[in-house]
Design a protein around this motif. Structure first.
Motif, PDB file in Angstrom:
ATOM      1  N   LEU A  32       0.856  -1.179   0.000  1.00  0.00           N
ATOM      2  CA  LEU A  32       0.000   0.000   0.000  1.00  0.00           C
ATOM      3  C   LEU A  32       0.892   1.228   0.000  1.00  0.00           C
ATOM      4  N   ARG A  33       0.372   2.318  -0.547  1.00  0.00           N
ATOM      5  CA  ARG A  33       1.066   3.583  -0.452  1.00  0.00           C
ATOM      6  C   ARG A  33       0.138   4.596   0.204  1.00  0.00           C
ATOM      7  N   LEU A  34       0.560   5.097   1.336  1.00  0.00           N
ATOM      8  CA  LEU A  34      -0.191   6.137   2.022  1.00  0.00           C
ATOM      9  C   LEU A  34       0.276   7.507   1.547  1.00  0.00           C
ATOM     10  N   SER A  35      -0.667   8.416   1.477  1.00  0.00           N
ATOM     11  CA  SER A  35      -0.358   9.789   1.095  1.00  0.00           C
ATOM     12  C   SER A  35      -0.847  10.737   2.177  1.00  0.00           C
ATOM     13  N   CYS A  36      -0.151  11.843   2.306  1.00  0.00           N
ATOM     14  CA  CYS A  36      -0.539  12.874   3.265  1.00  0.00           C
ATOM     15  C   CYS A  36      -0.364  14.219   2.578  1.00  0.00           C
ATOM     16  N   THR A  37      -1.467  14.860   2.313  1.00  0.00           N
ATOM     17  CA  THR A  37      -1.422  16.159   1.671  1.00  0.00           C
ATOM     18  C   THR A  37      -1.441  17.252   2.732  1.00  0.00           C
ATOM     19  N   SER A  38      -0.516  18.175   2.616  1.00  0.00           N
ATOM     20  CA  SER A  38      -0.362  19.238   3.608  1.00  0.00           C
ATOM     21  C   SER A  38      -0.831  20.573   3.045  1.00  0.00           C
ATOM     22  N   SER A  39      -1.391  21.391   3.928  1.00  0.00           N
ATOM     23  CA  SER A  39      -1.801  22.731   3.525  1.00  0.00           C
ATOM     24  C   SER A  39      -0.619  23.689   3.532  1.00  0.00           C
ATOM     25  N   ALA A  40       0.508  23.256   4.084  1.00  0.00           N
ATOM     26  CA  ALA A  40       1.698  24.091   4.182  1.00  0.00           C
ATOM     27  C   ALA A  40       2.878  23.412   3.497  1.00  0.00           C
ATOM     28  N   LEU A  41       3.920  24.173   3.289  1.00  0.00           N
ATOM     29  CA  LEU A  41       5.104  23.650   2.627  1.00  0.00           C
ATOM     30  C   LEU A  41       5.738  22.531   3.452  1.00  0.00           C
ATOM     31  N   LEU A  42       6.042  21.427   2.787  1.00  0.00           N
ATOM     32  CA  LEU A  42       6.683  20.315   3.482  1.00  0.00           C
ATOM     33  C   LEU A  42       8.161  20.567   3.711  1.00  0.00           C
ATOM     34  N   ARG A  43       8.771  21.310   2.814  1.00  0.00           N
ATOM     35  CA  ARG A  43      10.229  21.411   2.841  1.00  0.00           C
ATOM     36  C   ARG A  43      10.757  22.293   3.966  1.00  0.00           C
ATOM     37  N   VAL A  44       9.854  22.837   4.784  1.00  0.00           N
ATOM     38  CA  VAL A  44      10.331  23.671   5.892  1.00  0.00           C
ATOM     39  C   VAL A  44      10.106  23.009   7.246  1.00  0.00           C
ATOM     40  N   ARG A  45       9.490  21.848   7.249  1.00  0.00           N
ATOM     41  CA  ARG A  45       9.195  21.166   8.511  1.00  0.00           C
ATOM     42  C   ARG A  45       9.582  19.707   8.455  1.00  0.00           C
ATOM     43  N   ASN A  46       9.932  19.179   9.607  1.00  0.00           N
ATOM     44  CA  ASN A  46      10.047  17.727   9.721  1.00  0.00           C
ATOM     45  C   ASN A  46       8.646  17.133   9.614  1.00  0.00           C
ATOM     46  N   MET A  47       8.548  15.998   8.948  1.00  0.00           N
ATOM     47  CA  MET A  47       7.279  15.313   8.772  1.00  0.00           C
ATOM     48  C   MET A  47       7.444  13.870   9.201  1.00  0.00           C
ATOM     49  N   GLY A  48       6.332  13.258   9.614  1.00  0.00           N
ATOM     50  CA  GLY A  48       6.460  11.882  10.060  1.00  0.00           C
ATOM     51  C   GLY A  48       5.197  11.071   9.882  1.00  0.00           C
ATOM     52  N   TRP A  49       5.398   9.781   9.891  1.00  0.00           N
ATOM     53  CA  TRP A  49       4.303   8.814   9.921  1.00  0.00           C
ATOM     54  C   TRP A  49       4.367   8.072  11.254  1.00  0.00           C
ATOM     55  N   PHE A  50       3.221   7.975  11.889  1.00  0.00           N
ATOM     56  CA  PHE A  50       3.091   7.249  13.146  1.00  0.00           C
ATOM     57  C   PHE A  50       1.935   6.266  12.996  1.00  0.00           C
ATOM     58  N   ARG A  51       1.889   5.272  13.852  1.00  0.00           N
ATOM     59  CA  ARG A  51       0.780   4.338  13.803  1.00  0.00           C
ATOM     60  C   ARG A  51       0.376   3.919  15.207  1.00  0.00           C
TER      61      ARG A  51
END
Length: 125
Positions: free
Chosen positions: A18-37
């Motif tokens: 599976l491929r999960l996607s997360c669309t952000s309302s803000a720029l990704l390249r300025v923040r750390n991003m993560g996946w948690f479960r």
């Protein structure tokens, strides 16, 4: 404020992908991003994080070699490619963005102040 919307979850058989996607309302390249479960009856755990520089943190042994985090800056979208899924991967998967910009190096929950509502992944044997 940062709004996050996950998609791509579903019910699959063991061994599938599976491929999960997360669309952000803000720029990704300025923040750390993560996946948690979070699995039923268990605490939420970090799956993988990507620093604002684009460096991925180490994956936990439970997903190492099977999960890959990536992002598309042009689409402001974070991805989690999951392969060879196992029943123990069954959980609600959350996308998160760091509270601050241009900072942080860990995948610790305390650094993430913005969360999506989650997408369910169910893997049957």
């Amino acid at each position: 404020q940062v709004q996050l919307l996950e998609s791509g979850g579903g019910s699959v058989q063991a061994g599938e992908s599976l491929r999960l996607s997360c669309t952000s309302s803000a720029l990704l390249r300025v923040r750390n991003m993560g996946w948690f479960r979070q699995a039923p009856g268990k605490e939420r755990e970090a799956v993988s994080c990507l620093t604002w520089r684009g460096d991925s943190t180490d994956y936990p042994d439970s997903v190492k070699g099977r999960f890959t985090i990536s992002r598309d800056n042009g689409k402001n979208t974070l991805y989690l490619q999951m392969a060879s899924l196992k029943p123990e991967d069954t959980a609600m998967y959350y996308c998160a963005a760091a509270s601050s910009t241009y900072g942080g190096t860990t995948c610790a929950e305390r650094e993430f102040g913005f969360w999506g509502l989650g997408t369910q992944v169910t893997v049957s044997s």
